[in-house]
Design a protein around this motif. Structure first.
Motif, PDB file in Angstrom:
ATOM      1  N   ASP A  39     -42.453  24.443 -15.543  1.00  0.00           N
ATOM      2  CA  ASP A  39     -43.849  24.771 -15.246  1.00  0.00           C
ATOM      3  C   ASP A  39     -44.796  24.428 -16.396  1.00  0.00           C
ATOM      4  O   ASP A  39     -45.982  24.756 -16.327  1.00  0.00           O
ATOM      5  CB  ASP A  39     -43.975  26.264 -14.920  1.00  0.00           C
ATOM      6  CG  ASP A  39     -43.208  26.643 -13.656  1.00  0.00           C
ATOM      7  OD1 ASP A  39     -43.164  25.817 -12.731  1.00  0.00           O
ATOM      8  OD2 ASP A  39     -42.640  27.747 -13.618  1.00  0.00           O
ATOM      9  N   PHE A  40     -44.286  23.777 -17.419  1.00  0.00           N
ATOM     10  CA  PHE A  40     -45.124  23.462 -18.568  1.00  0.00           C
ATOM     11  C   PHE A  40     -46.164  22.396 -18.208  1.00  0.00           C
ATOM     12  O   PHE A  40     -45.843  21.384 -17.588  1.00  0.00           O
ATOM     13  CB  PHE A  40     -44.266  22.966 -19.731  1.00  0.00           C
ATOM     14  CG  PHE A  40     -45.062  22.602 -20.962  1.00  0.00           C
ATOM     15  CD1 PHE A  40     -45.407  23.568 -21.882  1.00  0.00           C
ATOM     16  CD2 PHE A  40     -45.479  21.302 -21.177  1.00  0.00           C
ATOM     17  CE1 PHE A  40     -46.152  23.254 -23.010  1.00  0.00           C
ATOM     18  CE2 PHE A  40     -46.218  20.965 -22.296  1.00  0.00           C
ATOM     19  CZ  PHE A  40     -46.556  21.949 -23.216  1.00  0.00           C
ATOM     20  N   VAL A  41     -47.411  22.632 -18.588  1.00  0.00           N
ATOM     21  CA  VAL A  41     -48.505  21.683 -18.351  1.00  0.00           C
ATOM     22  C   VAL A  41     -49.124  21.313 -19.693  1.00  0.00           C
ATOM     23  O   VAL A  41     -49.564  22.180 -20.442  1.00  0.00           O
ATOM     24  CB  VAL A  41     -49.574  22.271 -17.416  1.00  0.00           C
ATOM     25  CG1 VAL A  41     -50.733  21.275 -17.248  1.00  0.00           C
ATOM     26  CG2 VAL A  41     -48.979  22.610 -16.059  1.00  0.00           C
ATOM     27  N   ARG A  95     -48.394  16.507 -14.501  1.00  0.00           N
ATOM     28  CA  ARG A  95     -48.920  17.815 -14.114  1.00  0.00           C
ATOM     29  C   ARG A  95     -50.315  18.058 -14.667  1.00  0.00           C
ATOM     30  O   ARG A  95     -51.056  18.900 -14.162  1.00  0.00           O
ATOM     31  CB  ARG A  95     -47.986  18.923 -14.609  1.00  0.00           C
ATOM     32  CG  ARG A  95     -46.613  18.905 -13.983  1.00  0.00           C
ATOM     33  CD  ARG A  95     -45.727  19.952 -14.639  1.00  0.00           C
ATOM     34  NE  ARG A  95     -44.321  19.612 -14.499  1.00  0.00           N
ATOM     35  CZ  ARG A  95     -43.356  20.080 -15.267  1.00  0.00           C
ATOM     36  NH1 ARG A  95     -43.663  20.926 -16.252  1.00  0.00           N
ATOM     37  NH2 ARG A  95     -42.106  19.712 -15.091  1.00  0.00           N
ATOM     38  N   SER A  96     -50.661  17.357 -15.724  1.00  0.00           N
ATOM     39  CA  SER A  96     -51.982  17.508 -16.324  1.00  0.00           C
ATOM     40  C   SER A  96     -52.911  16.434 -15.784  1.00  0.00           C
ATOM     41  O   SER A  96     -52.701  15.250 -16.000  1.00  0.00           O
ATOM     42  CB  SER A  96     -51.891  17.395 -17.850  1.00  0.00           C
ATOM     43  OG  SER A  96     -53.188  17.373 -18.414  1.00  0.00           O
ATOM     44  N   GLN A  97     -53.944  16.836 -15.104  1.00  0.00           N
ATOM     45  CA  GLN A  97     -54.893  15.861 -14.559  1.00  0.00           C
ATOM     46  C   GLN A  97     -55.732  15.219 -15.652  1.00  0.00           C
ATOM     47  O   GLN A  97     -56.440  14.250 -15.397  1.00  0.00           O
ATOM     48  CB  GLN A  97     -55.800  16.545 -13.536  1.00  0.00           C
ATOM     49  CG  GLN A  97     -55.061  17.090 -12.324  1.00  0.00           C
ATOM     50  CD  GLN A  97     -55.992  17.759 -11.325  1.00  0.00           C
ATOM     51  OE1 GLN A  97     -57.164  17.977 -11.604  1.00  0.00           O
ATOM     52  NE2 GLN A  97     -55.451  18.086 -10.164  1.00  0.00           N
ATOM     53  N   LYS A  98     -55.616  15.731 -16.889  1.00  0.00           N
ATOM     54  CA  LYS A  98     -56.413  15.193 -17.984  1.00  0.00           C
ATOM     55  C   LYS A  98     -55.716  14.050 -18.714  1.00  0.00           C
ATOM     56  O   LYS A  98     -56.355  13.344 -19.503  1.00  0.00           O
ATOM     57  CB  LYS A  98     -56.753  16.310 -18.974  1.00  0.00           C
ATOM     58  CG  LYS A  98     -57.628  17.404 -18.357  1.00  0.00           C
ATOM     59  CD  LYS A  98     -57.971  18.465 -19.379  1.00  0.00           C
ATOM     60  CE  LYS A  98     -58.862  19.538 -18.759  1.00  0.00           C
ATOM     61  NZ  LYS A  98     -59.228  20.588 -19.746  1.00  0.00           N
ATOM     62  N   ILE A  99     -54.428  13.855 -18.481  1.00  0.00           N
ATOM     63  CA  ILE A  99     -53.687  12.786 -19.146  1.00  0.00           C
ATOM     64  C   ILE A  99     -53.800  11.508 -18.317  1.00  0.00           C
ATOM     65  O   ILE A  99     -53.348  11.461 -17.175  1.00  0.00           O
ATOM     66  CB  ILE A  99     -52.204  13.166 -19.334  1.00  0.00           C
ATOM     67  CG1 ILE A  99     -52.082  14.442 -20.162  1.00  0.00           C
ATOM     68  CG2 ILE A  99     -51.436  12.020 -19.978  1.00  0.00           C
ATOM     69  CD1 ILE A  99     -52.642  14.329 -21.557  1.00  0.00           C
TER      70      ILE A  99
END
Length: 288
Positions: A11-13, A226-230
């Protein structure tokens, strides 16, 4: 092995820190960073500077000598200034991690990944006190095989672990892999701006047949997805002397990207590097 120092990684983001937070982390990690105007430079090798992260882009007007005593400096350039580039930064890059799919893998790589998913378990390292000693044995085994860097001292390795464990803001993570309860490998991932860096990967030789390498690649990409910022992932610099590694990375979607850059190197040093250390010269300038 006691697993009390690890936590589930599923679950790590990954969350990019602010520029100031990242710069403070690098400073506290032993890097020599200096500011010149609105630009922060990192002395990545003694006498050689680049922006505070590898592909951090500058305008041509920002590309100014960062220190009086140096033998070289470089920076990736903004798109509007690529006509001013005189070199490249050669990296393995995945430009759109959100579009990565298992369908992109060859049958042999999917089989390798499935094998690793059956045999290997991954965790986030939360405490380094119990981790760093068994991890040092993994490091020793890995470097004896790859020889891509000198073996650090135990004290230096402890500091490496301390600065790469998640500080609580999810800007970086130290990932460990276990096979039948035994530590088998580890890697660190960090990010800044919209870029994630899959940095060092160390695997004990005895566990290579588990497909653990494929598992680490898949897990790293999944964490970034999972990160939309990457928006992109950098997986090390291109090493023309090791085509096998480059081929493996390409199979996981990391293409060789030649990022336009401005490079200034002392002419004497440039000549010596090009003559006696052509592979290092290539990684510094993008030129053969």
């Amino acid at each position: 092995m006691e697993l009390s120092y690890v936590n589930d990684i599923n679950d790590f983001v990954l969350i990019p820190p602010s520029t100031d937070q990242f710069v403070n982390w690098r400073n506290n990690s032993g890097h020599h960073l200096i500011r010149r105007g609105d630009t922060c430079w990192d002395e990545v090798k003694k006498g050689f500077f680049q922006p505070f992260h590898l592909i951090g882009k500058l305008s041509y007007t920002q590309f100014k000598r960062p220190a009086s005593l140096l033998w070289g400096y470089r920076a990736a350039l903004l798109d509007k200034d690529i006509d001013c580039a005189n070199g490249f930064i050669p990296v393995h890059r995945m430009s759109s991690p959100e579009s990565f799919s298992l369908k992109d893998l060859s049958p042999s790589r999917r089989n390798e990944l499935n094998r690793s998913l059956r045999k290997v378990k991954w965790f986030q390292v939360e405490s380094i006190d119990a981790f760093h000693q068994p991890a040092y044995r993994i490091l020793n085994s890995s470097l004896a095989r790859t020889r891509h860097m000198p073996l650090p001292s135990r004290c230096e390795f402890y500091e490496y672990c301390k600065r790469n464990v998640n500080p609580g803001d999810n800007s970086r993570v130290l990932v460990s892999a276990f096979v039948e309860g035994e530590l088998a490998g580890f890697t660190n991932i960090y990010c800044v701006d919209e870029v994630a860096y899959l940095d060092n990967l160390f695997i004990s030789s005895e566990y290579l047949k588990t497909g653990i390498g494929a598992g680490f690649y898949y897990l790293g990409i999944d964490i970034c997805k999972r990160s939309q910022k990457i928006k992109s992932i950098i997986n090390g610099m291109h090493c023309i002397e090791n085509e096998g590694v480059s081929f493996y990375k390409r199979q996981f979607g990391f293409d060789i990207a030649m990022i336009p850059a401005r490079v200034e190197i002392n002419p004497v040093v440039s000549h010596m590097l090009r003559k006696y250390y052509p592979h290092k010269y290539y990684r510094l300038t993008g030129k053969c």
